[in-house]
Design an enzyme around this catalytic site. Structure first.
Site, PDB file in Angstrom:
ATOM      1  N   ASP A  91      28.320  45.317  31.963  1.00 45.69           N
ATOM      2  CA  ASP A  91      29.098  44.329  31.189  1.00 45.69           C
ATOM      3  C   ASP A  91      28.699  42.874  31.457  1.00 45.69           C
ATOM      4  O   ASP A  91      29.116  41.982  30.705  1.00 45.69           O
ATOM      5  CB  ASP A  91      30.597  44.476  31.504  1.00 45.69           C
ATOM      6  CG  ASP A  91      31.138  45.851  31.120  1.00 45.69           C
ATOM      7  OD1 ASP A  91      30.484  46.530  30.313  1.00 45.69           O
ATOM      8  OD2 ASP A  91      32.206  46.231  31.640  1.00 45.69           O
ATOM      9  N   HIS A 139      51.059  19.488  56.320  1.00 49.21           N
ATOM     10  CA  HIS A 139      51.957  20.598  56.024  1.00 49.21           C
ATOM     11  C   HIS A 139      53.111  20.064  55.166  1.00 49.21           C
ATOM     12  O   HIS A 139      53.377  18.857  55.128  1.00 49.21           O
ATOM     13  CB  HIS A 139      52.478  21.225  57.323  1.00 49.21           C
ATOM     14  CG  HIS A 139      51.432  22.048  58.024  1.00 49.21           C
ATOM     15  ND1 HIS A 139      51.710  22.864  59.095  1.00 49.21           N
ATOM     16  CD2 HIS A 139      50.103  22.192  57.781  1.00 49.21           C
ATOM     17  CE1 HIS A 139      50.598  23.481  59.486  1.00 49.21           C
ATOM     18  NE2 HIS A 139      49.613  23.078  58.710  1.00 49.21           N
ATOM     19  N   CYS A 163      55.843  25.594  61.694  1.00 46.72           N
ATOM     20  CA  CYS A 163      54.980  26.037  62.801  1.00 46.72           C
ATOM     21  C   CYS A 163      55.357  25.289  64.075  1.00 46.72           C
ATOM     22  O   CYS A 163      55.879  24.179  64.032  1.00 46.72           O
ATOM     23  CB  CYS A 163      53.510  25.813  62.454  1.00 46.72           C
ATOM     24  SG  CYS A 163      53.059  24.077  62.295  1.00 46.72           S
ATOM     25  N   ALA A 192      31.242  57.030  26.012  1.00 45.79           N
ATOM     26  CA  ALA A 192      30.128  57.709  26.687  1.00 45.79           C
ATOM     27  C   ALA A 192      28.878  56.832  26.740  1.00 45.79           C
ATOM     28  O   ALA A 192      28.068  56.938  27.668  1.00 45.79           O
ATOM     29  CB  ALA A 192      29.828  59.031  25.979  1.00 45.79           C
ATOM     30  N   GLU A 194      56.342  20.165  55.329  1.00 46.95           N
ATOM     31  CA  GLU A 194      57.440  19.459  55.997  1.00 46.95           C
ATOM     32  C   GLU A 194      57.051  18.005  56.251  1.00 46.95           C
ATOM     33  O   GLU A 194      57.833  17.076  56.030  1.00 46.95           O
ATOM     34  CB  GLU A 194      57.774  20.111  57.348  1.00 46.95           C
ATOM     35  CG  GLU A 194      58.166  21.565  57.280  1.00 46.95           C
ATOM     36  CD  GLU A 194      56.962  22.511  57.387  1.00 46.95           C
ATOM     37  OE1 GLU A 194      55.895  22.180  56.819  1.00 46.95           O
ATOM     38  OE2 GLU A 194      57.107  23.567  57.997  1.00 46.95           O
TER      39      GLU A 194
HETATM   40  N1  LIG Z   1      37.978  49.170  30.996  1.00 51.38           N
HETATM   41  C1  LIG Z   1      37.927  48.656  32.201  1.00 51.38           C
HETATM   42  O1  LIG Z   1      38.941  48.215  32.763  1.00 51.38           O
HETATM   43  C2  LIG Z   1      36.606  48.636  32.920  1.00 51.38           C
HETATM   44  C3  LIG Z   1      36.480  47.829  34.065  1.00 51.38           C
HETATM   45  C4  LIG Z   1      35.275  47.851  34.741  1.00 51.38           C
HETATM   46  C5  LIG Z   1      34.236  48.641  34.298  1.00 51.38           C
HETATM   47  N2  LIG Z   1      34.378  49.372  33.184  1.00 51.38           N
HETATM   48  C6  LIG Z   1      33.260  50.227  32.733  1.00 51.38           C
HETATM   49  O2  LIG Z   1      32.882  51.059  33.827  1.00 51.38           O
HETATM   50  C7  LIG Z   1      31.505  51.371  33.715  1.00 51.38           C
HETATM   51  C8  LIG Z   1      30.828  51.132  35.056  1.00 51.38           C
HETATM   52  O3  LIG Z   1      31.417  51.933  36.032  1.00 51.38           O
HETATM   53  P1  LIG Z   1      30.645  52.474  37.318  1.00 51.38           P
HETATM   54  O4  LIG Z   1      31.520  53.472  37.990  1.00 51.38           O
HETATM   55  O5  LIG Z   1      29.272  52.847  36.940  1.00 51.38           O
HETATM   56  O6  LIG Z   1      30.471  51.165  38.175  1.00 51.38           O
HETATM   57  P2  LIG Z   1      31.292  50.393  39.278  1.00 51.38           P
HETATM   58  O7  LIG Z   1      32.419  51.193  39.835  1.00 51.38           O
HETATM   59  O8  LIG Z   1      31.569  49.030  38.751  1.00 51.38           O
HETATM   60  O9  LIG Z   1      30.151  50.242  40.383  1.00 51.38           O
HETATM   61  C9  LIG Z   1      29.728  51.354  41.101  1.00 51.38           C
HETATM   62  C10 LIG Z   1      28.589  50.896  41.992  1.00 51.38           C
HETATM   63  O10 LIG Z   1      29.078  50.008  43.001  1.00 51.38           O
HETATM   64  C11 LIG Z   1      28.306  50.178  44.170  1.00 51.38           C
HETATM   65  N3  LIG Z   1      29.163  50.409  45.329  1.00 51.38           N
HETATM   66  C12 LIG Z   1      29.044  49.834  46.535  1.00 51.38           C
HETATM   67  N4  LIG Z   1      29.963  50.271  47.376  1.00 51.38           N
HETATM   68  C13 LIG Z   1      30.699  51.156  46.718  1.00 51.38           C
HETATM   69  C14 LIG Z   1      31.799  51.942  47.084  1.00 51.38           C
HETATM   70  N5  LIG Z   1      32.344  51.908  48.312  1.00 51.38           N
HETATM   71  N6  LIG Z   1      32.326  52.755  46.153  1.00 51.38           N
HETATM   72  C15 LIG Z   1      31.813  52.802  44.925  1.00 51.38           C
HETATM   73  N7  LIG Z   1      30.760  52.080  44.510  1.00 51.38           N
HETATM   74  C16 LIG Z   1      30.199  51.246  45.410  1.00 51.38           C
HETATM   75  C17 LIG Z   1      27.419  51.388  43.972  1.00 51.38           C
HETATM   76  O11 LIG Z   1      26.128  50.880  43.777  1.00 51.38           O
HETATM   77  P3  LIG Z   1      24.843  51.676  44.308  1.00 51.38           P
HETATM   78  O12 LIG Z   1      24.753  52.862  43.428  1.00 51.38           O
HETATM   79  O13 LIG Z   1      23.727  50.724  44.182  1.00 51.38           O
HETATM   80  O14 LIG Z   1      25.123  52.062  45.727  1.00 51.38           O
HETATM   81  C18 LIG Z   1      27.957  52.041  42.708  1.00 51.38           C
HETATM   82  O15 LIG Z   1      26.961  52.597  41.933  1.00 51.38           O
HETATM   83  C19 LIG Z   1      30.973  50.492  32.593  1.00 51.38           C
HETATM   84  O16 LIG Z   1      30.836  51.263  31.427  1.00 51.38           O
HETATM   85  C20 LIG Z   1      32.030  49.441  32.397  1.00 51.38           C
HETATM   86  O17 LIG Z   1      32.089  48.956  31.066  1.00 51.38           O
HETATM   87  C21 LIG Z   1      35.526  49.376  32.478  1.00 51.38           C
END
Ligand SMILES: NC(=O)c1ccc[n+]([C@@H]2O[C@H](COP(=O)([O-])OP(=O)(O)OC[C@H]3O[C@@H](n4cnc5c(N)ncnc54)[C@H](OP(=O)(O)O)[C@@H]3O)[C@@H](O)[C@H]2O)c1
Length: 351
Positions: free
Chosen positions: A215, A67, A90, A179, A69
């Site tokens: 990604d 730690h 601690c 999109a 200290e």
């Molecule tokens: N610009 C940015 O900062 C940024 C950052 C990240 C991503 N992106 C973009 O976001 C897009 C992807 O987004 P997304 O919404 O499809 O994917 P995501 O949020 O990364 O992943 C969603 C997936 O995670 C799984 N999951 C497990 N537990 C979950 C929970 N509690 N809540 C939500 N999801 C859960 C699910 O898989 P299952 O369907 O198998 O259950 C769901 O389909 C891409 O185009 C990427 O380029 C952009």
């Protein structure tokens, strides 16, 4: 002992002495900040001579190691020295003996503590033990700075959960991707470098399986001057299996699977068992929505690129914005230009 206590209290009120003690606390915070001991706390310690010079210093490098200290005391102690330490010592036997005993054995007479330790095994007991033994103990010097240097530790010991920072990068009109799913790059190289700095402050970086598929991120810190450990990669995989060819597959990722959606509360309570006290959630939109809906976002860092998507792309947070009354209110604490982009920092306001 009372006499000595009064004398020392008078001495610490002297402005020169206070300046020395405060400088020593800043030095101790800097030392603590260089370490990666999670799930243990970052702690730094400095021993001052009676005339305010640094005799020795130390910090807690890794779990199971000395730690702070004890590391500082190993550098030598003389009568009248003051121990300046960022976190309350601690008073229990863990992987190492209690620091209070080491302080008493070393003959230190005065201790200046930054923050009390919220860990249930400490919580004031270290300070009480030292005071009972007759030492002069001051508590609270630069406590906000001490906590800011290790926010994950304090948050975890108070709540039992990892501290969550939600980071998103969007166009000015709030879209994380076009999109067609393409998102590289919505923000500038300067903003992306800043985001790597955020990663370097986190024990782990978390994304959803959708982002892994779209990604294939590596979730590593890529900064020229960075030589610390890489954050753990965490994936909410849901029902899917992490592709063996994905960039994070070889990084010993923590993968949460479930027959339905993964329970966010379970995730933030489980991560500390892997040594993760702070996690940077990088999306995507469905994962961002899940953390916000679970009210488990402690800080939001939003990079707004100087770009307009126009039309319908992929909004930052999944779901339907049905009514203004459903909106989550943020308390913004900082707005900074990062290159051509804007970084907004805040937290979800209390309702
Ligand atoms: N610009 C940015 O900062 C940024 C950052 C990240 C991503 N992106 C973009 O976001 C897009 C992807 O987004 P997304 O919404 O499809 O994917 P995501 O949020 O990364 O992943 C969603 C997936 O995670 C799984 N999951 C497990 N537990 C979950 C929970 N509690 N809540 C939500 N999801 C859960 C699910 O898989 P299952 O369907 O198998 O259950 C769901 O389909 C891409 O185009 C990427 O380029 C952009």
């Amino acid at each position: 002992m009372e006499e000595r206590g009064r004398f020392v209290r008078h001495a610490i009120d002297n402005s020169v002495d206070r300046l020395d003690v405060e400088s020593a606390m800043r030095r101790a915070i800097d030392l603590a900040s260089t370490a990666y001991p999670h799930p243990n706390p970052r702690v730094g310690a400095v021993i001052l001579t009676p005339d305010g010079h640094v005799r020795s210093s130390g910090f807690h490098r890794s779990p199971g190691g000395h730690h702070a200290e004890v590391a500082a005391i190993a550098g030598g102690v003389e009568p009248g020295d003051t121990l300046v330490v960022t976190l309350e010592p601690c008073n229990h036997q863990g992987r190492t003996p209690p620091c209070t005993q080491a302080i008493l054995d070393a003959g230190i007479e005065r201790v200046v503590v930054g923050a009390l330790d919220p860990d249930t095994r400490v919580r004031g007991q270290g300070v009480d033990r030292l005071r009972e033994a007759g030492l002069e103990v001051h508590v609270g010097l630069l406590a906000p700075e001490v906590e800011a240097a290790d926010p994950g530790y304090f948050h975890h010991r108070r709540t039992g959960r990892a501290r969550v920072t939600l980071k998103l990068a969007t166009t000015l009109d709030g879209q994380v991707a076009a999109a067609d799913g393409s998102s590289r790059w919505i923000t500038s190289p300067e903003a992306r470098t800043d985001a790597h700095r955020l990663r370097s402050l986190s024990d782990a970086v978390l994304v959803g399986m959708g982002t892994v598929i779209a990604d294939d991120p590596s979730l590593t810190v890529r900064l020229d001057d960075y030589d610390g450990p890489q954050p753990r990669a965490v994936v909410l995989a849901g029902t899917r299996t992490l592709p063996a060819t994905s960039a994070i597959a070889g990084r010993d990722p923590i993968v949460y699977r479930s027959s339905a959606t993964v329970d966010i509360d379970e995730v933030v309570r489980d991560l500390p068992l892997h040594g993760v006290l702070s996690v940077l959630v990088e999306g995507g939109p469905r994962v961002a929505a899940a953390f916000l809906e679970a009210r488990l976002v402690d800080e939001v860092v939003w990079y707004v690129g100087a770009k307009l998507g126009g039309g319908v792309g992929i909004p930052a947070i999944a779901g339907t914005f049905t009514s203004v009354s459903d909106a989550i209110t943020l308390s913004v604490t900082d707005v900074t230009m990062i290159g051509p982009d804007v970084r907004i920092t805040g937290h979800v306001a209390d309702e």
